[in-house]
Design an enzyme around this catalytic site. Structure first.
Site, short mmCIF file in Angstrom:
data_model
loop_
_atom_site.label_atom_id
_atom_site.label_comp_id
_atom_site.label_asym_id
_atom_site.label_seq_id
_atom_site.Cartn_x
_atom_site.Cartn_y
_atom_site.Cartn_z
CG ASP A 10 -1.86 1.17 1.27
OD1 ASP A 10 -2.38 1.54 0.20
OD2 ASP A 10 -2.08 1.76 2.35
CB SER A 11 0.18 4.81 -0.52
OG SER A 11 -0.93 4.92 0.36
CE1 TYR A 51 2.08 5.27 -3.89
CE2 TYR A 51 0.78 3.33 -4.41
CZ TYR A 51 2.01 3.91 -4.17
OH TYR A 51 3.15 3.14 -4.22
N GLY A 52 -3.62 8.85 -3.90
CA GLY A 52 -4.89 9.35 -4.44
C GLY A 52 -4.77 10.45 -5.49
CB CYS A 109 -3.10 0.01 -2.55
SG CYS A 109 -3.18 1.65 -3.29
CG ASN A 110 -9.67 -0.02 -2.51
OD1 ASN A 110 -10.64 -0.63 -2.93
ND2 ASN A 110 -9.23 -0.14 -1.27
CB THR A 111 -5.17 4.22 -5.38
OG1 THR A 111 -5.94 4.79 -4.32
CG2 THR A 111 -4.87 5.28 -6.40
CB CYS A 143 -9.42 4.23 0.47
SG CYS A 143 -7.81 4.73 1.14
CB THR A 144 -6.54 -0.44 2.38
OG1 THR A 144 -5.47 0.35 1.84
CG2 THR A 144 -6.97 -1.48 1.37
#
Ligand code: DGL
Length: 273
Positions: free
Chosen positions: A10-11, A42-43, A73-75, A182-183
């Site tokens: 993830d970020s 990241y968004g 990470c959803n992004t 978003c996590t």
């Protein structure tokens, strides 16, 4: 049976909400967690930037010999997953597909999705839901500051007003459920429930993502069926103490972490000692 680790990234600390679910459903698995805090959030990043960071992380995880990657990470899942699957021979599971499959079977008519700007702009949630046969309305709501607030763990008053702002359109749309897209958001779920009202159900995709990971490992006979304690190790591209401190607050225990460096010219991550 395989003792190779599962790679998770993830970020920042958001993917730890997926790590917690992994511990619940797959407690004996070794895990490598990559937190790209150097490039967090990241968004607001462009698809090109996201592709560069994610490819570099995947290269790193591949070198650590992971047996499966979970894009926690959803992004990254919304913007990069199909390109990553083309480029890397690693089995990969993203955050979006498993929850979408679940929702396709549900009677929900009005669904909210809270996510980063990049995830909402990609249109992936709406597109995949439609593809899977979901016939209800989908309302995707960007929450620009939220992941960074969770990352820093800053004061509740700012968090409450940001949550208020991104909840309002979903309340007005009379959604029945909200996907935490978003996590980072599951770590703010209590405050989010307060902002949305307790009638709106929050859905954490991690439950379905980890269930799918478990099925995959079972099918491929790659589960680690050992009774000795599993090893969890994090690699961090930004400040190590900041990550360790926040991870400990969120997990309720410490997580062993090591620093990695990012080389902009070569677009790769390497170990620092
Ligand atoms: N936690 C990530 C996600 O699921 C990224 C948040 C961010 O860095 O903006 O989308």
């Amino acid at each position: 049976m395989s003792c190779q680790p599962i790679g998770l990234f993830d970020s920042g600390v958001g993917g730890l909400s997926v790590l917690l679910e992994l511990e619940r459903q797959l407690p004996t698995e070794n895990i490598i967690y990559f937190a790209d805090t150097l490039h967090m959030p990241y968004g607001p990043r462009s698809p090109e930037q996201l592709r560069q960071y994610v490819f570099a992380i995947l290269q790193f995880l591949q070198e650590q010999n992971v047996k499966l990657v979970i894009m926690a990470c959803n992004t990254s899942s919304a913007v990069v997953l199909p390109f990553a699957q083309e480029k890397f021979p690693l089995p990969m599971i993203g955050m979006i597909e498993p929850v979408v499959q679940q929702l396709a079977l549900s009677p929900v008519r009005r669904l909210g999705v809270m996510a980063t700007e990049a995830t909402v702009q990609s249109g992936t949630y709406s597109r995949e839901l439609k593809k899977a046969g979901f016939t209800g309305e989908v309302y995707c709501q960007p929450c620009p500051e939220l992941a960074a607030l969770v990352e820093m763990g800053v004061g509740n008053s700012r968090l409450a007003s940001v949550l208020q702002e991104c909840s309002q359109p979903l309340i007005q749309a009379q959604v029945e459920q909200v996907v935490l897209g978003c996590t980072h958001y599951p770590f703010a779920s209590k405050a989010l429930s307060t902002a949305l009202g307790n009638d709106i159900l929050l859905l954490d995709p991690a439950t379905y993502v980890v269930a799918e990971a478990k099925h995959f490992l079972e099918r491929k006979q790659l589960l680690r069926n050992e009774l000795t304690a599993a090893q969890h190790l994090a690699y961090v591209s930004g400040s190590l103490p900041a990550f360790e401190q926040r991870a400990e607050q969120l997990l309720g225990r410490s997580l062993k972490a090591q620093p990695v460096g990012f080389s902009a010219e070569q677009a790769n991550y390497h170990l620092l000692s």
